[in-house]
Design an enzyme around this catalytic site. Sequence first.
Site, mmCIF file in Angstrom:
data_model
loop_
_atom_site.group_PDB
_atom_site.id
_atom_site.type_symbol
_atom_site.label_atom_id
_atom_site.label_comp_id
_atom_site.label_asym_id
_atom_site.label_seq_id
_atom_site.Cartn_x
_atom_site.Cartn_y
_atom_site.Cartn_z
ATOM 1 N N GLU A 1 -40.532 -14.272 25.440
ATOM 2 C CA GLU A 1 -39.628 -15.018 26.236
ATOM 3 C C GLU A 1 -40.270 -14.709 27.788
ATOM 4 O O GLU A 1 -40.521 -13.434 27.950
ATOM 5 C CB GLU A 1 -38.326 -14.816 26.159
ATOM 6 C CG GLU A 1 -37.930 -15.016 24.799
ATOM 7 C CD GLU A 1 -36.287 -14.238 24.391
ATOM 8 O OE1 GLU A 1 -35.509 -14.495 25.541
ATOM 9 O OE2 GLU A 1 -36.222 -14.164 23.391
ATOM 10 N N GLU B 1 -30.197 -21.059 29.748
ATOM 11 C CA GLU B 1 -29.232 -20.079 29.081
ATOM 12 C C GLU B 1 -28.367 -19.170 29.951
ATOM 13 O O GLU B 1 -28.809 -18.773 30.822
ATOM 14 C CB GLU B 1 -30.113 -19.092 28.023
ATOM 15 C CG GLU B 1 -29.129 -18.335 27.206
ATOM 16 C CD GLU B 1 -29.866 -17.241 26.521
ATOM 17 O OE1 GLU B 1 -29.341 -16.454 25.642
ATOM 18 O OE2 GLU B 1 -31.007 -17.183 26.415
#
Length: 800
Positions: A604, A714
């Site tokens: 990520e 997120e």
Amino acid sequence: MRTNCKRVSFLLALVMTVVVTLCSLFVSGENEVSDLKIRTHLKRLNKPPLKSIKSPDGDVIDCVPVTDQLALAHPLLINHTVQMSPSFNPESVFSESKVSSRTKKQEPNDITQLWHVNGKCPENTVPIRRTTKQDLYRASSVESFGMKTQKSIPKLKSYDTTGVLPQNGHQHAIMYVEDGVFYGAKAKINVWNPDVEMPNEFSLAQIWVLGGNFNSDLNSIEAGWQVSPQLYGDNHTRLFTYWTSDAYQGTGCYNLLCSGFVQINREIAMGGSISPLSSYGNSQYDITILIWKDPKEGHWWLQFGEKYIMGYWPASLFSYLSESASMIEWGGEVVNSQSEAGQHTTTQMGSGRFAEEGWGKASYFKNVQVVDGSNKLRNPENLQVFTDEENCYNVKSGNGGSWGSHFYYGGPAATITIRVDGHAFSHHQEVKIRRHLKRLNKPAVKSIKSEDGDVIDCVPITNQPAFDHPLLKHHTMQMRPSFIPESDSTYINEETKTINQVWHKAGECPDNTVPIRRTKKEDLLRPKSMKRFGRKPHHSIPRTTTFDPTKGHQYAIMGARNGKFYGTEVVINLWKPYVQVPDEFSLAQTWIVSGSGSGLNTIEAGWQVYPELYDDNRPRFFVYWTRDGYRRTGCYNLLCSGFVQTSNRYSVGGAYNIVSRYGGTQYDISILIWKDRKTGNWWLRVGKDIIGYWPGKLFTSLGNGATRVEWGGEIVNLKTGGKHTGTDMGSGHFADEGYKKASYVRNLKIVDETNTLREPKSLYYFADKHNCYNVKTGNAGTSWGIHFFYGGPGRNVKCP
């Protein structure tokens, strides 16, 4: 004289040789005796199985015929007929159906044991955790293996406590009821994985069913969960039972490590690991323990959960408990091995948080009940609480609602000596902090003080934390990738504006060094534990069909799946969202994913605002990785070994000096991640700067490429019960508002099997809280290519 001296020297040498030889023979003989004792004891414990199952946690579970289990070797049970079911199960005056559906959603309880993934035991057998030679070596003696020390029960203020607790180190935080006639007890016990500092210490949560007095004739039946490195050889949270009929002096043991408890259940292993576990600010899990006396046979039965009747302690084992119990206790216990020195280790009780922190943070017991003379489960009367070290662990009781009688309990252990930024810690914690800081903060060639408060250390490239990883000890550093993917696009991408990091204003790092953001003591004190510092909790990846929003992580994303991907390129709009609670965060990133569950691999990268991690609300560049679904591997940035940095210009974790403004200038960052097919390493480029790589050795399923790529936002919402904090995602505006108002992700591409950057096909988009955050796709074919707007304000009129 010379001759005499030589003769004396010869005689001395001869004597020494004889002594050494005799000593060697003596030691050898002693070892042979010890090994013989161990082999004999292992033969007693490990009965021949019909089947053996290897558990992922390293245990071996032997499926032993019910009638061959060790329990029946007890002198009092030689002619015992195994009772395969109790004559009755206590009926509760507290109806489980009264628990609201909302509460049940908040508290998922699919508790299992890890060995279940590899098989199950046949009918008419029981699962027994195999004892190894190493287990016996850890014990102080073969004879004491599996036994508690004396005085392992809380002596309350109504009893003589003189010199008891401080001498043996057992400390408690409990709720109890005494001076009654009880035939059992029940509770739901919150399950955690507390830190246990010393191998000979433990931390547990349990029910005690007691009869007799606290001297030589105490009868005790106990069950719950525990972390005990000395007993099990690891720090897993495990189901356990215990019994004694003489105050822990010579009778009884843990689980099935001596004769006594008769197991009939073939699905649950005593001493087996429990999964899943509660995590701070996230999903809470609990186990149900019920102990009751069968009035017909007199045996004390144990039930785990709502359906697993485990077995029983035969009535003949006990004196006082052959009739009834006179006291019931519920709560936590730890061993502090430094109590005699007036100090305390850092062994936690429960979650490691004090009771007043409440739901999702402190550990709890709920639906505390007793079995009365009519064989009914009832709420106990005159409940009291007790703790013997209030500065280390405490208790806070409550009553009413679906939880009935309940309490929070626990604490961080070590005696409070220092406060920093509202956090209390002890000398022992300070030692651990210093060690952890030494691991993270490598000696620098140059240090740069940034105006945002960061200190950037310019560390020699070969001394960075990455190379502390066991898999990278002999790793040859790759200074540049063997290739960079090329795009097949026919249109010209819109150039991203160059964005510097704040520390760049104060200087730059020399060649052959990497800029590492220095970790401070205060950084380690903000999270729950140093063990979790720099790590995401479980469930930190969007699950587009089965995602459980109660876990707190919420998403607005676009993704590509069911393919084979070798990287991605994306341009991500940069904002500074509002984050309401320090241990929440808001981010925008790309995920490269393969595998699932405990085999999940992910890489990520993006930007985030995360007050708990960085102690401010600045947007910062970050990277992350895991190979086991965020359980034990991986971390943010360079806060553990793994990611290898090669750039001396870009600091992972560094703050950006400029962000987009509503209705004003927009800024974005370009991120390219790709797999070097020659070396297997996964490289990272931000803008035109090649930052470094994740070595291929770190991963399992990503070694063959990714099966999913996702892009988007997120956040973490720590409010439960359908409520929501005000934490923004992206710009804090919904996707419908479009350019200069909503946040965007543009120029989405994937790297295919020919190492070419292409626009992905069969895209999906997903938002699990449409009233809080949403996604709106844009038209392809422009300089933005495939793109979407996303985000939202978290709390608004329609978002609860």
